[in-house]
Every structure is written in structure tokens, then in C-alpha cells.
Design a protein around this motif. Structure first.
Motif, PDB file in Angstrom:
ATOM      1  N   PHE A 215      25.175 107.856  79.515  1.00 23.88           N
ATOM      2  CA  PHE A 215      25.363 105.956  78.816  1.00 23.88           C
ATOM      3  C   PHE A 215      24.139 106.177  77.465  1.00 23.88           C
ATOM      4  O   PHE A 215      24.053 106.137  76.328  1.00 23.88           O
ATOM      5  CB  PHE A 215      25.152 105.449  79.225  1.00 23.88           C
ATOM      6  CG  PHE A 215      25.982 104.211  80.053  1.00 23.88           C
ATOM      7  CD1 PHE A 215      26.761 104.894  81.573  1.00 23.88           C
ATOM      8  CD2 PHE A 215      27.076 103.623  78.957  1.00 23.88           C
ATOM      9  CE1 PHE A 215      28.144 104.501  81.701  1.00 23.88           C
ATOM     10  CE2 PHE A 215      28.386 103.425  79.381  1.00 23.88           C
ATOM     11  CZ  PHE A 215      29.161 103.878  80.647  1.00 23.88           C
ATOM     12  N   ALA A 216      22.640 106.939  77.904  1.00 23.19           N
ATOM     13  CA  ALA A 216      21.409 107.498  77.443  1.00 23.19           C
ATOM     14  C   ALA A 216      22.251 108.311  75.912  1.00 23.19           C
ATOM     15  O   ALA A 216      22.604 108.624  75.122  1.00 23.19           O
ATOM     16  CB  ALA A 216      20.993 107.940  78.037  1.00 23.19           C
ATOM     17  N   ALA A 217      22.590 109.002  76.306  1.00 23.07           N
ATOM     18  CA  ALA A 217      23.340 110.504  75.575  1.00 23.07           C
ATOM     19  C   ALA A 217      24.870 109.361  74.698  1.00 23.07           C
ATOM     20  O   ALA A 217      24.649 109.993  73.648  1.00 23.07           O
ATOM     21  CB  ALA A 217      24.619 111.215  76.331  1.00 23.07           C
ATOM     22  N   ALA A 218      25.327 108.552  75.372  1.00 20.49           N
ATOM     23  CA  ALA A 218      26.351 107.610  74.633  1.00 20.49           C
ATOM     24  C   ALA A 218      25.596 106.908  73.871  1.00 20.49           C
ATOM     25  O   ALA A 218      26.023 106.991  72.194  1.00 20.49           O
ATOM     26  CB  ALA A 218      27.213 107.063  75.188  1.00 20.49           C
ATOM     27  N   ARG A 219      24.752 106.755  73.562  1.00 20.29           N
ATOM     28  CA  ARG A 219      24.527 105.581  72.722  1.00 20.29           C
ATOM     29  C   ARG A 219      23.649 106.643  71.405  1.00 20.29           C
ATOM     30  O   ARG A 219      23.718 106.649  70.445  1.00 20.29           O
ATOM     31  CB  ARG A 219      22.516 104.732  73.303  1.00 20.29           C
ATOM     32  CG  ARG A 219      23.357 103.336  73.501  1.00 20.29           C
ATOM     33  CD  ARG A 219      24.251 102.489  73.085  1.00 20.29           C
ATOM     34  NE  ARG A 219      25.153 101.254  73.261  1.00 20.29           N
ATOM     35  CZ  ARG A 219      26.223 100.738  72.849  1.00 20.29           C
ATOM     36  NH1 ARG A 219      25.944 101.014  71.743  1.00 20.29           N
ATOM     37  NH2 ARG A 219      26.393  99.305  73.543  1.00 20.29           N
ATOM     38  N   LEU A 222      27.042 108.144  69.601  1.00 22.41           N
ATOM     39  CA  LEU A 222      27.991 107.368  69.550  1.00 22.41           C
ATOM     40  C   LEU A 222      27.182 105.865  68.486  1.00 22.41           C
ATOM     41  O   LEU A 222      28.224 104.859  67.438  1.00 22.41           O
ATOM     42  CB  LEU A 222      29.110 106.597  70.655  1.00 22.41           C
ATOM     43  CG  LEU A 222      30.020 107.489  71.425  1.00 22.41           C
ATOM     44  CD1 LEU A 222      30.578 106.678  72.350  1.00 22.41           C
ATOM     45  CD2 LEU A 222      30.248 107.840  70.609  1.00 22.41           C
ATOM     46  N   GLY A 223      26.130 105.925  69.312  1.00 23.05           N
ATOM     47  CA  GLY A 223      25.406 104.059  67.779  1.00 23.05           C
ATOM     48  C   GLY A 223      25.254 103.359  68.834  1.00 23.05           C
ATOM     49  O   GLY A 223      25.492 103.365  70.026  1.00 23.05           O
ATOM     50  N   GLU A 224      25.383 102.328  68.148  1.00 22.07           N
ATOM     51  CA  GLU A 224      24.767 100.890  68.351  1.00 22.07           C
ATOM     52  C   GLU A 224      25.956  99.890  68.830  1.00 22.07           C
ATOM     53  O   GLU A 224      26.028  98.887  69.127  1.00 22.07           O
ATOM     54  CB  GLU A 224      23.201 100.120  68.529  1.00 22.07           C
ATOM     55  CG  GLU A 224      22.122 100.835  68.849  1.00 22.07           C
ATOM     56  CD  GLU A 224      21.905 101.035  69.704  1.00 22.07           C
ATOM     57  OE1 GLU A 224      21.880 101.965  70.678  1.00 22.07           O
ATOM     58  OE2 GLU A 224      22.020  99.836  71.223  1.00 22.07           O
ATOM     59  N   ARG A 252      22.613  98.928  76.604  1.00 19.79           N
ATOM     60  CA  ARG A 252      22.898  97.438  76.520  1.00 19.79           C
ATOM     61  C   ARG A 252      24.834  97.630  77.221  1.00 19.79           C
ATOM     62  O   ARG A 252      25.844  97.563  76.132  1.00 19.79           O
ATOM     63  CB  ARG A 252      23.752  97.332  74.706  1.00 19.79           C
ATOM     64  CG  ARG A 252      24.039  95.944  74.464  1.00 19.79           C
ATOM     65  CD  ARG A 252      24.015  95.429  73.044  1.00 19.79           C
ATOM     66  NE  ARG A 252      24.557  96.647  72.449  1.00 19.79           N
ATOM     67  CZ  ARG A 252      26.438  96.398  71.895  1.00 19.79           C
ATOM     68  NH1 ARG A 252      26.539  95.155  73.216  1.00 19.79           N
ATOM     69  NH2 ARG A 252      26.047  96.925  71.229  1.00 19.79           N
ATOM     70  N   LEU A 253      25.387  97.572  77.915  1.00 17.83           N
ATOM     71  CA  LEU A 253      27.260  97.433  78.327  1.00 17.83           C
ATOM     72  C   LEU A 253      27.651  96.692  77.866  1.00 17.83           C
ATOM     73  O   LEU A 253      26.773  95.441  78.497  1.00 17.83           O
ATOM     74  CB  LEU A 253      27.108  97.902  79.646  1.00 17.83           C
ATOM     75  CG  LEU A 253      27.083  99.060  80.382  1.00 17.83           C
ATOM     76  CD1 LEU A 253      25.507 100.064  79.800  1.00 17.83           C
ATOM     77  CD2 LEU A 253      27.687  99.538  82.029  1.00 17.83           C
ATOM     78  N   PHE A 254      28.573  96.712  77.786  1.00 19.46           N
ATOM     79  CA  PHE A 254      29.554  95.374  77.841  1.00 19.46           C
ATOM     80  C   PHE A 254      30.261  94.501  78.971  1.00 19.46           C
ATOM     81  O   PHE A 254      29.938  93.387  79.275  1.00 19.46           O
ATOM     82  CB  PHE A 254      31.075  95.716  77.035  1.00 19.46           C
ATOM     83  CG  PHE A 254      31.594  94.313  77.139  1.00 19.46           C
ATOM     84  CD1 PHE A 254      32.841  93.993  77.436  1.00 19.46           C
ATOM     85  CD2 PHE A 254      31.706  93.799  75.413  1.00 19.46           C
ATOM     86  CE1 PHE A 254      34.175  92.750  77.273  1.00 19.46           C
ATOM     87  CE2 PHE A 254      32.678  92.246  75.462  1.00 19.46           C
ATOM     88  CZ  PHE A 254      33.646  92.264  76.338  1.00 19.46           C
ATOM     89  N   PHE A 255      30.767  95.617  79.752  1.00 20.50           N
ATOM     90  CA  PHE A 255      30.531  95.285  81.380  1.00 20.50           C
ATOM     91  C   PHE A 255      30.512  96.085  82.479  1.00 20.50           C
ATOM     92  O   PHE A 255      30.419  97.751  82.314  1.00 20.50           O
ATOM     93  CB  PHE A 255      31.701  94.276  81.757  1.00 20.50           C
ATOM     94  CG  PHE A 255      32.903  95.071  81.726  1.00 20.50           C
ATOM     95  CD1 PHE A 255      34.180  94.232  81.377  1.00 20.50           C
ATOM     96  CD2 PHE A 255      32.911  95.660  82.228  1.00 20.50           C
ATOM     97  CE1 PHE A 255      35.609  94.786  81.270  1.00 20.50           C
ATOM     98  CE2 PHE A 255      34.460  96.542  82.993  1.00 20.50           C
ATOM     99  CZ  PHE A 255      35.905  95.603  81.706  1.00 20.50           C
TER     100      PHE A 255
END
Ligand code: GCO
Ligand code: MG
Length: 427
Positions: A215-219, A222-224, A252-255
Motif C-alpha cells: 500500500f505504500a507503493a500503491a499510494r 497511483l496517487g491519493e 487511507r484504505l476505503f476498507f
């Protein structure tokens, strides 16, 4: 009060209990199983004595589909044949109570097939789509999420970028780890620990390390803006769940889904209180009691029931109403092991409930559309319900027969998740 017609075909003692409206009667209830994507889908067809009037309902329990077929055809059909199909609530209660030991995924899926078929018939008779029978729309469409995954973080994020480019605003991210037990992404060949008694064991420490990295790599990549979701798939203890949730706070996960297995759901309120991310649980609910306790018990931010596993549209609409009253949101389970009829039932709830959170989406392969004409297609990440009467979806039984179901491969996977010590892990 006109005399109640008591057709002979009904089980003695279960005759039509009050004067039915007119002469419309259920004449048949049968299950149709097909696997156009290789995933067994179960649909129930309810026939009536009105020419051309029949309904379809989802009864998909992929791992035990033969049991559902037997339940439908050997136990359920005889209870309702001869009854007036408009008494949906009574018929589904009768179906539930008749087994005495009620609830459970097999019975609830069978009853869901009956239930959703009766809603389909009601819509056809009214000339209205099911969502209008439920009180009409509170939103035009349901936003959906899709699964993005990969053998490593780079591959998972490349898949995610493709889906963002295709219009999705919500993505569930999963990444493989060495060994047999990865969930939601390709299995990586080779052992995790050659010296271990079970060299291909799934290692929770590796999962707790690798997931925040993903998720660190994803943000970063892919951005915020994009909404990110993740499915733990019932693998953690309460403390591990809190550790994972805290490690994911910056992203900041949606779920965060299924942090605990059903056996430990009583610990959810404590996990949710300590978790700085929304908690989504519920695909494994197999009774309205389970699902209601999750919604009212303070353990979830989003309820994820597979609605046929709790008995269909009739119970699920009550669950959505309960969720609305306590600020829980819905996120109905609907990957490939939900039939297009079940997907349509989800969307009917999505567009008529103020508790809507997000809808799990699945892009059905073209053969599914051939078997189920009218199957909803996700457009730019949105699912819009049919405006046809009932579900607006039919089944082409000759096409369905071209895709015979075998015993689902998912049960082999679900029984094959073991740790390095060889101990079975909740799948
Ligand atoms: C999800 C689910 C599925 C299940 C599958 C079981 O969140 O979509 O976890 O991936 O594993 O539906 O048959
Ligand atoms: Mg899940």
C-alpha cells in the motif's frame, strides 16, 4: 371472504392459508447449474400456471452446489407448489421454518433462489423492475470495486493502473507471497522455507510485512484519489489485525476486509475500535442472526454478506435497513461466484438503500452473457439496474447446458492453506 382454493399438489397442512389473489399458482421449482466461467453458478427457476410467467433467483454456493440442488428440488419445491407466488414473505418464512434446524449456507442459498425468483415474478406481474417494488431509487447507479493483484507488488500495481485507466475508482489490492496460501493473487511457485515441515506454508509474518509495503507503493504510484481496499480473508488474530490496520493507516484504505474468521467475530468491536481504517466483514455470514449481530454489534463499518447465503433479497433488504439506522454501510459480496441474477439483486439493494457503501464488481466473460441475457455490464465502474420488469435477466438453458459444473476447485484451495508447521489456516 371467498373460499380458499386448496389445490391438491400442496403438502397436506401447507395449503394456501388465506384466500389467494386470483388463480395464479406456483407449479414448479427447480435448480439450474451452469459454469460458463468454470465457476458453478446455481439459479432457481419458479414456474407458474400463467403462460410464460416464471422467475429466476440466485442460489449460488459454489463449494456445495450439489447440496443446494438437492435442497431445492427434493425439499423446497414440494412445500410451495400450489401456493400463490405473491406471498413472498410467508413462503420464505415457511421454507425456513420447515427444516426446523434452519439457517446455514445450503438452506439459505436454496431459499434465496426461491425468494429472488418470487421477486422476479412480482416485478413481471407489476410491469416494474425489482428496485421499484422496493420503493424506488435513492441513487442512479452503484459504484463498484474490482480486484487488482499480482505475483509481486509491481505486477499488482500495473494491474491496478490498467483498471484505473478503464474507469474504476475503487480497487482491491492483493499481492502474492511465496508458498501455497496467497489469497486473491497468483500462487508463487517454490517453498517459503525448505527446512520447514511444510515447506510451502503461508507465513503470517511475511504477510504482515508485505501488505503495508504494497500500500505504500500503491499510494506512491497511483496517487491519493483512488480508493484502495484489501481483503485479509480471515487469516489473522485480533492483535495481528490491529497491528496490520495500524500499519495501513498512512494509506487511507476505503476498507480492510475479513480481518477475523467468523469464529472470532465477537472480538470485532475491539479490533474496530483500535483500527484506524474502516472494517468490512460479512461474506461468511450464513444466517440473518450472524449478519444482524455484525451490523448492530459495533464490529463493522461495512457489511459484506453474500446475500444468497443469508436467504436472499427479503432478508438482505432488512439488513440494509438496519445498517442505515446505525450508520453501517453495505458492500455486498459479488465476485465470480455470484450469478448475474444475484448481482442484479445486489444492485436493486444498492440503488434503493441509503446505507450503500460500495458494490463488489465482477466483469463477466461473454459466455455468461450468452447464458444469462440481460446480465448487467459495468460501465466506467458503475452498475446501473435494468429497467425491465423483474430482474430483466433471463437464462438460456441450452446455452447453460454447454457449461456443465464440476466440483468447484475453490474447495481444494480453501482446504489447502497451511502454515510452515503444516497446520491448516482459515482460508
Ligand atoms: C471476496 C471473497 C472471494 C471469496 C470467494 C469464495 O472478497 O470477493 O473473499 O474472493 O474467496 O467468493 O468462493
Ligand atoms: Mg472477501
Amino acid at each position: 371472504m371467498n373460499a380458499v382454493s386448496r389445490p391438491e399438489t400442496v403438502v397436506r397442512g401447507l395449503e394456501q392459508p388465506w384466500a389467494a389473489v386470483g388463480d395464479l399458482r406456483i407449479t414448479g421449482v427447480r435448480a439450474i447449474v451452469t459454469a460458463p466461467e468454470g465457476i458453478p453458478l446455481v439459479v432457481v427457476r419458479v414456474d407458474t400456471n400463467e403462460d410464460g410467467l416464471y422467475g429466476l433467483g440466485c442460489a449460488t454456493f459454489t463449494q456445495r452446489w450439489k447440496a443446494v440442488v438437492t435442497y431445492v428440488e427434493e425439499h423446497l419445491a414440494r412445500l410451495v407448489v400450489g401456493r400463490y407466488p405473491g406471498d413472498i414473505e410467508d413462503l420464505t418464512r415457511l421454507a425456513r421454518f420447515s427444516s426446523y434446524w434452519r439457517e446455514g449456507p445450503v438452506g439459505n442459498n436454496a431459499i434465496s433462489g426461491l425468494d429472488q425468483a418470487l421477486w422476479d415474478i412480482a416485478g413481471k406481474r407489476a410491469g416494474m423492475p425489482v428496485h421499484e417494488l422496493l420503493g424506488g431509487k435513492v441513487r442512479a447507479a452503484a459504484d463498484t470495486y474490482l480486484h487488482a493483484s499480482g505475483a509481486d507488488i509491481d505486477a499488482a500495481l500495473s494491474h491496478a493502473e490498467e483498471l484505473v485507466d478503464a474507469g474504476w475508482r475503487h480497487l482491491r489490492l492483493q499481492v502474492s507471497q511465496p508458498g501455497r496460501g496467497s489469497y486473491g493473487s497468483a500462487r508463487l511457485p517454490g517453498p517459503t522455507d525448505p527446512e520447514a515441515p511444510y515447506p510451502e506454508g503461508w507465513r503470517v509474518a511475511e504477510y504482515l510485512r508485505r501488505t503495508p509495503e504494497l500500500f505504500a507503493a500503491a499510494r506512491e504510484r497511483l496517487g491519493e484519489d483512488v480508493e484502495l481496499l484489501h481483503d485479509v480473508h480471515s487469516r489473522l488474530t485480533p492483535k495481528q489485525a490491529i497491528t496490520l490496520a495500524r500499519s495501513l493507516e498512512p494509506y487511507r484504505l476505503f476498507f480492510l476486509e475479513d480481518v477475523l474468521p467468523p469464529e472470532h467475530w465477537d472480538a470485532l468491536p475491539g479490533v474496530r475500535a483500535a483500527a484506524p481504517v474502516p472494517i468490512a466483514v460479512g461474506e461468511l455470514t450464513t444466517s440473518m442472526t450472524d449478519a444482524t449481530r455484525l451490523v448492530l454489534g459495533g464490529g463493522v463499518d461495512l457489511i459484506r454478506s453474500h446475500i444468497s447465503a443469508i436467504g436472499g433479497l427479503t432478508p438482505a433488504r432488512k439488513l440494509a435497513a438496519a445498517a442505515e439506522l446505525v450508520g453501517v454501510r453495505t458492500a455486498w459480496h459479488a465476485p465470480g461466484d455470484t450469478s448475474p441474477i444475484g448481482a442484479a439483486a445486489n444492485v436493486a439493494l444498492d440503488v434503493t438503500s441509503a446505507a450503500f457503501g460500495i458494490q463488489e464488481g465482477h466483469v463477466y466473460a461473454e459466455p455468461v452473457h450468452k447464458v444469462f441475457p440481460g446480465t448487467l455490464r459495468i460501465q466506467n465502474g458503475w452498475l446501473v439496474p435494468n429497467e425491465q420488469p423483474g430482474w430483466g435477466i433471463d437464462i438460456d438453458e441450452s446455452a447453460a447446458a454447454r457449461y456443465p459444473a464440476d466440483l468447484s476447485g475453490h474447495d481444494a484451495w480453501a482446504a489447502g492453506v497451511r502454515g510452515p508447521d503444516g497446520g491448516l489456516i482459515a482460508p
